[in-house]
Design an enzyme around this catalytic site. Sequence first.
Site, PDB file in Angstrom:
ATOM      1  N   HIS A  90      -7.281   7.363 -13.755  1.00  0.00           N
ATOM      2  CA  HIS A  90      -7.646   8.949 -13.959  1.00  0.00           C
ATOM      3  C   HIS A  90      -7.924   9.331 -15.282  1.00  0.00           C
ATOM      4  CE1 HIS A  90      -6.386   8.241  -9.723  1.00  0.00           C
ATOM      5  NE2 HIS A  90      -5.195   8.976  -9.733  1.00  0.00           N
ATOM      6  N   GLU A  98       1.275  -0.234  -5.095  1.00  0.00           N
ATOM      7  CA  GLU A  98       0.731   1.159  -4.998  1.00  0.00           C
ATOM      8  C   GLU A  98       1.728   2.447  -4.947  1.00  0.00           C
ATOM      9  OE1 GLU A  98      -2.960   3.820  -3.432  1.00  0.00           O
ATOM     10  OE2 GLU A  98      -1.839   2.539  -2.191  1.00  0.00           O
ATOM     11  N   ASP A 139       0.869  -1.255   0.072  1.00  0.00           N
ATOM     12  CA  ASP A 139      -0.011   0.141   0.141  1.00  0.00           C
ATOM     13  C   ASP A 139       0.697   1.330   0.116  1.00  0.00           C
ATOM     14  OD1 ASP A 139      -2.798   1.304   0.436  1.00  0.00           O
ATOM     15  OD2 ASP A 139      -1.451   2.240   2.013  1.00  0.00           O
TER      16      ASP A 139
END
Length: 442
Positions: A162, A132, A97
């Site tokens: 995005h 990530e 993460d």
Amino acid sequence: MLFAPEHRYGRPEDLKRLVDEAHARGLMVFVDVVYNHFGPEGNYLQAYAPAFFAARETPWGAAINFDGAASRTVRDFFIHNALYWLEEFHIDGLRLDAVHAIRDTSKPDILAEMAEAVRGAFPNRHIHLVLENGDNAARYLARDEHGRPQHYTAQWNEDVHHSLHVLLTGESGGYYADYTVAPARHLARALAEGFAYQGEASAYRGGRGRGEPSAHLPPTAFVSFLQNHDQVGNRALSERLGQLVPPAALRAAATVTLLAPAPPLLFMGEEWNARHPFPFFCDFGPGLGRAVREGRLSELARFPGYADPSARARIPDPLALETFERARLDWTKLGEPVHAEWLALYRTLLEIRHRRIVPRLGGAVRGGEWRPHPDNVVEVCWALDGGTVLQAILSLIPRPVDRLEIAPIGELLFTTAPEAVTRLISAIPPWFAAWFLREPVS
């Protein structure tokens, strides 16, 4: 603690059995690990092991000490945690993460050292290490001369998400601002080369450069997605994409994540277009819970439409039980015709991927080629195994495009509008996607 499985999975033996049962059914199991901070509640390390923490802060609390005095013990702790999940539970992969929140000036840094330890400990196991990383650091995804990952297998590709989100919704707040100028070009480059930002200045980051060149990497080094827990749950009202865009737009976008060479990530319920929101929820004590509630409202107040207190009053309370209950999937909806149709679409696309694309990915050793066309139309081609070429033609806008001349290169795999393909793409409808495969001439 990091070495204690979440109690809702039962005892450690129960989690091990879950992994074994998944393996028996041909499924891999990943663990999402957080190595950039400790949790804000129930963490007493600072009381007896302050050397674990650096003076820096992350958005979630004190940073971990990976490069200061006494950091060797800290580094070993986290490296052995990665090995623990892989050895003790036979986990197939780790998703790390927000590693951009890790600050480490050591050489090798903790990410490289951890990956080397994992690869060295399990040389004969197919282990996936997935990042990530908002910094788009392509160096962690390097391959050896045989095409095998030297450190990390892949990275979640936020650039694909995005740019797709901006094209589909027109939203421009927050980090979406970096994609509002020529979003189709950003999408095309991300699909073809991995990252859209490969060192270019990011306005959202104050003009700083973001990313590293990535076109030399294979498409399998990037994981594409339309939705995930962050992108849905962090929204003020936690709407899924199916609540924000028309079905035709969602259908075309689904082909992008499911038919492009990069491995796709599906968010729970996405495959049948679950419509209920996935709200942000938590279960903290009164003090921390109040801080989280107030902090979330304060953060969302900066977004368009939520500056007014009356608008923020509609945001679900993250501490309320009903907020958590709303996040559960309602599986009874799957029997409704509209959701059954979506599930059939996803199964069709995954079957095409399984039969026609995945067997040829071994030859996709580097990124593809992309070509922009007028009116935000995108063309991307990837060289696959044995001279096979995969072509995507996309027009992810809400109006038709006329007088566009793009020649399909081979067999039609899938399209959202067969009648447009018969006109050789001379005119295409809104929210259009077509995928073609050209086999080598024997």
